[in-house]
Design an enzyme around this catalytic site. Sequence first.
Site, PDB file in Angstrom:
ATOM      1  N   ARG A 137       0.838  -1.199   0.000  1.00  0.00           N
ATOM      2  CA  ARG A 137       0.000   0.000   0.000  1.00  0.00           C
ATOM      3  C   ARG A 137       0.876   1.254   0.000  1.00  0.00           C
ATOM      4  O   ARG A 137       1.952   1.273   0.594  1.00  0.00           O
ATOM      5  CB  ARG A 137      -0.858  -0.024   1.262  1.00  0.00           C
ATOM      6  CG  ARG A 137      -1.897   1.090   1.401  1.00  0.00           C
ATOM      7  CD  ARG A 137      -3.018   0.921   0.445  1.00  0.00           C
ATOM      8  NE  ARG A 137      -4.203   1.690   0.824  1.00  0.00           N
ATOM      9  CZ  ARG A 137      -5.224   1.890  -0.023  1.00  0.00           C
ATOM     10  NH1 ARG A 137      -5.188   1.400  -1.259  1.00  0.00           N
ATOM     11  NH2 ARG A 137      -6.283   2.560   0.372  1.00  0.00           N
TER      12      ARG A 137
ATOM     13  N   THR B  48      -9.275   0.772  -9.964  1.00  0.00           N
ATOM     14  CA  THR B  48      -8.532  -0.410  -9.559  1.00  0.00           C
ATOM     15  C   THR B  48      -8.641  -1.586 -10.533  1.00  0.00           C
ATOM     16  O   THR B  48      -9.392  -1.549 -11.499  1.00  0.00           O
ATOM     17  CB  THR B  48      -8.961  -0.805  -8.123  1.00  0.00           C
ATOM     18  OG1 THR B  48      -8.967   0.355  -7.296  1.00  0.00           O
ATOM     19  CG2 THR B  48      -8.108  -1.843  -7.492  1.00  0.00           C
TER      20      THR B  48
ATOM     21  N   GLU C 147      -5.909   4.191  -7.255  1.00  0.00           N
ATOM     22  CA  GLU C 147      -7.091   4.789  -6.612  1.00  0.00           C
ATOM     23  C   GLU C 147      -8.083   5.276  -7.661  1.00  0.00           C
ATOM     24  O   GLU C 147      -8.655   4.472  -8.354  1.00  0.00           O
ATOM     25  CB  GLU C 147      -6.713   5.925  -5.649  1.00  0.00           C
ATOM     26  CG  GLU C 147      -7.592   5.976  -4.410  1.00  0.00           C
ATOM     27  CD  GLU C 147      -9.075   6.171  -4.668  1.00  0.00           C
ATOM     28  OE1 GLU C 147      -9.835   5.205  -4.446  1.00  0.00           O
ATOM     29  OE2 GLU C 147      -9.493   7.267  -5.056  1.00  0.00           O
TER      30      GLU C 147
ATOM     31  N   GLU D 180      -3.836   7.925  -3.786  1.00  0.00           N
ATOM     32  CA  GLU D 180      -4.304   7.040  -2.706  1.00  0.00           C
ATOM     33  C   GLU D 180      -4.573   7.768  -1.395  1.00  0.00           C
ATOM     34  O   GLU D 180      -5.377   7.312  -0.570  1.00  0.00           O
ATOM     35  CB  GLU D 180      -3.287   5.922  -2.483  1.00  0.00           C
ATOM     36  CG  GLU D 180      -3.899   4.591  -2.153  1.00  0.00           C
ATOM     37  CD  GLU D 180      -4.678   4.019  -3.329  1.00  0.00           C
ATOM     38  OE1 GLU D 180      -5.867   3.719  -3.142  1.00  0.00           O
ATOM     39  OE2 GLU D 180      -4.116   3.890  -4.425  1.00  0.00           O
TER      40      GLU D 180
ATOM     41  N   ASP E 198      -7.955   8.258   0.154  1.00  0.00           N
ATOM     42  CA  ASP E 198      -8.666   7.178   0.860  1.00  0.00           C
ATOM     43  C   ASP E 198      -8.666   7.403   2.378  1.00  0.00           C
ATOM     44  O   ASP E 198      -9.326   6.684   3.124  1.00  0.00           O
ATOM     45  CB  ASP E 198      -8.056   5.808   0.555  1.00  0.00           C
ATOM     46  CG  ASP E 198      -8.642   5.190  -0.709  1.00  0.00           C
ATOM     47  OD1 ASP E 198      -9.532   5.796  -1.317  1.00  0.00           O
ATOM     48  OD2 ASP E 198      -8.197   4.096  -1.090  1.00  0.00           O
TER      49      ASP E 198
ATOM     50  N   SER F 117     -10.344  -0.769   0.607  1.00  0.00           N
ATOM     51  CA  SER F 117     -11.428  -1.758   0.527  1.00  0.00           C
ATOM     52  C   SER F 117     -11.005  -2.966  -0.285  1.00  0.00           C
ATOM     53  O   SER F 117     -11.812  -3.878  -0.515  1.00  0.00           O
ATOM     54  CB  SER F 117     -12.651  -1.147  -0.148  1.00  0.00           C
ATOM     55  OG  SER F 117     -13.132  -0.086   0.602  1.00  0.00           O
TER      56      SER F 117
ATOM     57  N   GLY G 296     -13.806   0.417  -5.697  1.00  0.00           N
ATOM     58  CA  GLY G 296     -13.912   1.262  -4.508  1.00  0.00           C
ATOM     59  C   GLY G 296     -14.484   0.461  -3.355  1.00  0.00           C
ATOM     60  O   GLY G 296     -14.235  -0.742  -3.227  1.00  0.00           O
TER      61      GLY G 296
HETATM   62  N1  GLY Z   1      -8.398   2.961  -3.533  1.00  0.00           N
HETATM   63  C1  GLY Z   1      -9.177   1.811  -3.574  1.00  0.00           C
HETATM   64  C2  GLY Z   1      -9.030   0.990  -2.356  1.00  0.00           C
HETATM   65  O1  GLY Z   1      -7.946   0.937  -1.829  1.00  0.00           O
HETATM   66  O2  GLY Z   1      -9.963   0.395  -1.903  1.00  0.00           O
END
Ligand code: GLY
Length: 600
Positions: free
Chosen positions: A132, A422, A442, A459, A462, A487, A508
Amino acid sequence: MFQQKWLLAAVLTAITSVPVYAQTTADSVAPEADTDLSTAFDGLSAPARAALDAKNAGTPVVADDWMVAAANPLAVEAGAEVLRNGGTAADAMVAVQAVLGLVEPQSSGLGGGAFLVWYDAETSALTTLDGRETAPMAVTPTVFQDETGEPLQFFDAVVGGLSVGTPGTPRLMEDAHRRWGRANWGGLLDPAIDLAENGFAVSERLAASIAGDAERLGRFGPTADYFIPDGTPLAAGTTLVNPEYADVLRQMAAQGADAIYSGPIAEDIVRTVRTAQGNPGLLALDDLATYRVIERPAVCVEYRQADVCGMGPPSSGALTVGQILGMAEQFDLATLGPDNPESWRIIGDASRLAFADRGRYMADSDFVPMPTEGLVDPVYLESRAGQIKAADTALETVTPGEPEWDHAMLWADDQSLELPSTSHISIVDSYGNALSMTTTIENGFGSRLFVRGFLLNNELTDFSFRTHSDGIPIANRIEPGKRPRSSMAPTIVMQDDAPILVIGSPGGSRIIGYVAQAIIAHLDWGMDVQQAVSMPHLVNRFGTFDIEDGTSAADLAEPLTALGFEVNARGLNSGLHAISISDQLRGGADPRREGIALGQ
Ligand code: GLY
């Protein structure tokens, strides 16, 4: 700088679509376009073309030895070639990701982050890797607020440098290859280098996404030059080359991921972020130099004699999917069936209860204490499901529960917006290893900043833009070095210590509903993987039941309204890619996107 030429119309024979899932309702704010099934891919191998036909006919692809499923046939073919030559699922992922970053740049790439779940056939062990993005060390808690303390408008924060986190995908590709790869690292990048230098046809989905986002893409010179040359958005079928991306991949082939995290490419990334016109960001060379992939324990929940395993914090994916399934476990969904409104009352309210816990408790557990085990404790989930059992209509109020926790902590509910974006990759190799990886920048086209032939993520949006609610801190608030809550739910379902299903999706925060529904469809309703990923979606996160527009799910709108749900018909743009493992491998690819499953 970037060349393009037009392919002859004659070679752009579109494959006829199956109309039932054709979607015309574009998400009003997400620039990743919905497409129908008519995709034009020139020069695909016969097996890839057959795979596309199978998907369009609604049947799974069947194989004995290996399989790969992802969002673009060119990327899938690159992975298939690696697997055919004896490479592992980790090797194939590197090839697939490198091509996806070129042909589906709006969804994932070197400028983004990813989560990976790995089943190792030799040891029967499951490993999860967290690639991440991280918040730059220079961020402050109020970075996404205006001078009055109010949250910025979402796209004011997204577009430009402020939203860019330290990318994780290049390091994750390298890390997975180092742990589990057999093939030569550099060679895995060759298919993407070849396509970047010799050109690939812009897909319908990419073209529609560019057209839908032209204003934002046009704000930055290098982004506009690539996606909107001469002021015209790239059209489907245009042959596009990306020599800068090829050059980056060559440097990665020679130096590994260090090529991205230090030296001239890192300097270009940082300069682009910090000088973004109108919205400069805070990323620094040190953020890149110190980035690391983190191995974390898998989160597993028992469901129908199987263990559904996936990515724990900072993703909310496995915990929330696990909560939904853990509550659904209390009901006989198999007997109720997929057409029964009662099934959807149960799934819908289980989802609402799970999302209430997600909003209160889930974030990067390296920064905030979390009741990770308590959230998926079967006794806790049984008691949460008790509310659904005691009702026969939609729950009137849904609040977070009180999971077992040895850490007293008062959190306020999260306030963050996640829009569909994504990509997901599922792979099983000939050694029996399985890989499930969800990968992202993202929002569609991320921050819209384009450097050295790839897009940088957004990102950081988020995170919750607000840090507190009524003076109580929000767990998913931004902090230096923290990873934003995700998510993404890359999942491997296990039975008797062996994988039976590899699955995941973009979308998402709707990812959670898409994945949970497909698992229920497969395990409870006996659907094969193609049926499970194709079936019309019904997704409930915060109360409103989203019902997939233009599908047979519309039949449930009236009964669900009668049960007290607010129903909303809309496009539900999943991108599920799944492989089931039994006597044979069976692959399913989401008809809402351009991908295929390919095996041998
Ligand atoms: N940016 C999409 C996720 O990480 O859920």
